[in-house]
Design an enzyme around this catalytic site. Structure first.
Site, short mmCIF file in Angstrom:
data_model
loop_
_atom_site.label_atom_id
_atom_site.label_comp_id
_atom_site.label_asym_id
_atom_site.label_seq_id
_atom_site.Cartn_x
_atom_site.Cartn_y
_atom_site.Cartn_z
N HIS A 1 39.10 33.58 28.51
CA HIS A 1 37.86 32.82 28.73
C HIS A 1 37.75 31.72 27.66
CE1 HIS A 1 33.74 33.24 30.84
NE2 HIS A 1 33.93 31.99 30.45
N ARG B 1 34.36 31.59 37.43
CA ARG B 1 33.87 32.90 37.06
C ARG B 1 34.79 33.96 37.66
NH1 ARG B 1 31.52 30.82 33.59
NH2 ARG B 1 29.29 30.87 33.07
#
Length: 309
Positions: A277, A229
């Site tokens: 991502h 993350r």
């Protein structure tokens, strides 16, 4: 029992289930749902679901990290289960690609190709051993911070290519056949680390866990890889370390703000590899997990991957 499925992924559960738009408010006709499956939902959609699905009893997110669902504000009695295990292979593939790209300098070679330049300095005869550069996984010391299912899939591949892998987790021991040290022992590992891979989830304890202090302990030839993350990495500290030559490079798939703002200095760093991502994106085995948990839910048995809160 009404089950709501997101429109972001095709799911065949073998029985009729309602589909809802994951980027819009929940339709009025579905406010009686008891089970909500989420994948790629907008923050507004999740907050709306938390507020208006008053009969909701269980949320199954297909994401490995449940942080977005946790932030939505679902009632404490609503069970939340994560998509652990669904992304082990896809994130492993992407992480391996980024690591090999860094070691083999593919990011620099692509730039040379775009400029139609034969980058002779990056090819031809190369040193067998470069103590001051990360050029191979052979004999490399790799530290994986966040040693769960993805790390268990990635680590054997890295060792097959010659690396020595050490995990970092909340408690020390052996996991999946690999040595794991506690976070308190990480500082002693960092000076001999060639590659620091973060697969950390976003929690209050992990916010900017990779900070200036961590980066300063790494050798100058080390690379940092983040596929967990974005919140766990202090991007300003990373930029400072890169520009000062205190670390060699970074391969990043996740960021504190996504999309990564155009004004971010990370875009211009020659030894930063950026992907949008993209490591996960394909939850493998989602239907099996949902059906297993649905059966357990109906029968009052424990569900897989329940999130503590």
């Amino acid at each position: 029992m009404k089950v709501l499925l997101p429109d972001t992924i095709a799911l065949d559960l073998g029985f009729p289930a309602a589909t809802y738009p994951a980027g819009e408010p929940i339709p009025e006709e579905h406010l009686d749902a008891e089970v909500l499956v989420t994948w790629g939902n907008s923050a507004g959609n999740l907050a709306d679901a938390a507020r208006r699905l008053t009969r909701l009893r269980w949320v199954q997110t297909l994401a490995a990290g449940p942080d977005a669902v946790l932030e939505a504000g679902f009632a404490p009695e609503v069970v939340i289960t994560a998509g652990l295990g669904l992304h082990d292979r896809t994130v492993t593939e992407h992480t391996l690609a980024m690591i090999l790209a860094a070691a083999r300098r593919l990011h620099l070679l692509v730039r040379a190709q775009i400029g139609r330049r034969w980058a002779e300095e990056l090819g031809g005869i190369q040193p067998v051993h470069e103590a001051t550069a990360f050029r191979t996984l052979r004999d490399a010391n790799v530290v994986i911070w966040g040693f769960g299912g993805i790390a268990a899939t990635l680590a054997p591949i890295l060792t097959t290519l010659g690396a020595t892998v050490t995990g970092v987790a909340r408690s020390a021991g052996t996991r999946h056949g690999f040595p794991v040290v506690a976070v308190s022992d990480l500082p002693a590992l960092l000076p001999r680390t060639d590659l620091l891979v973060s697969i950390l989830p976003a929690t209050p304890e992990t916010v900017r866990a990779i900070d200036a202090e961590v980066l300063d302990r790494l050798p100058a030839h080390a690379w940092v890889v983040n596929v967990g993350r974005g919140a766990v990495l202090d991007e300003a500290a990373l930029l400072d370390a890169l520009r000062a030559g205190r670390i060699a490079g970074a391969a990043l798939d996740v960021f504190a703000t996504e999309p990564l703002p155009v004004e971010s200095g990370l875009w211009d760093e020659p030894n930063v590899i950026i992907t949008p991502h993209a490591a996960g994106g394909r939850p493998l085995g989602a239907e099996k997990l949902i059906l297993e948990n649905l059966a357990a839910f109906r029968e009052g048995r424990p569900l897989r991957n329940v999130v503590s809160r």
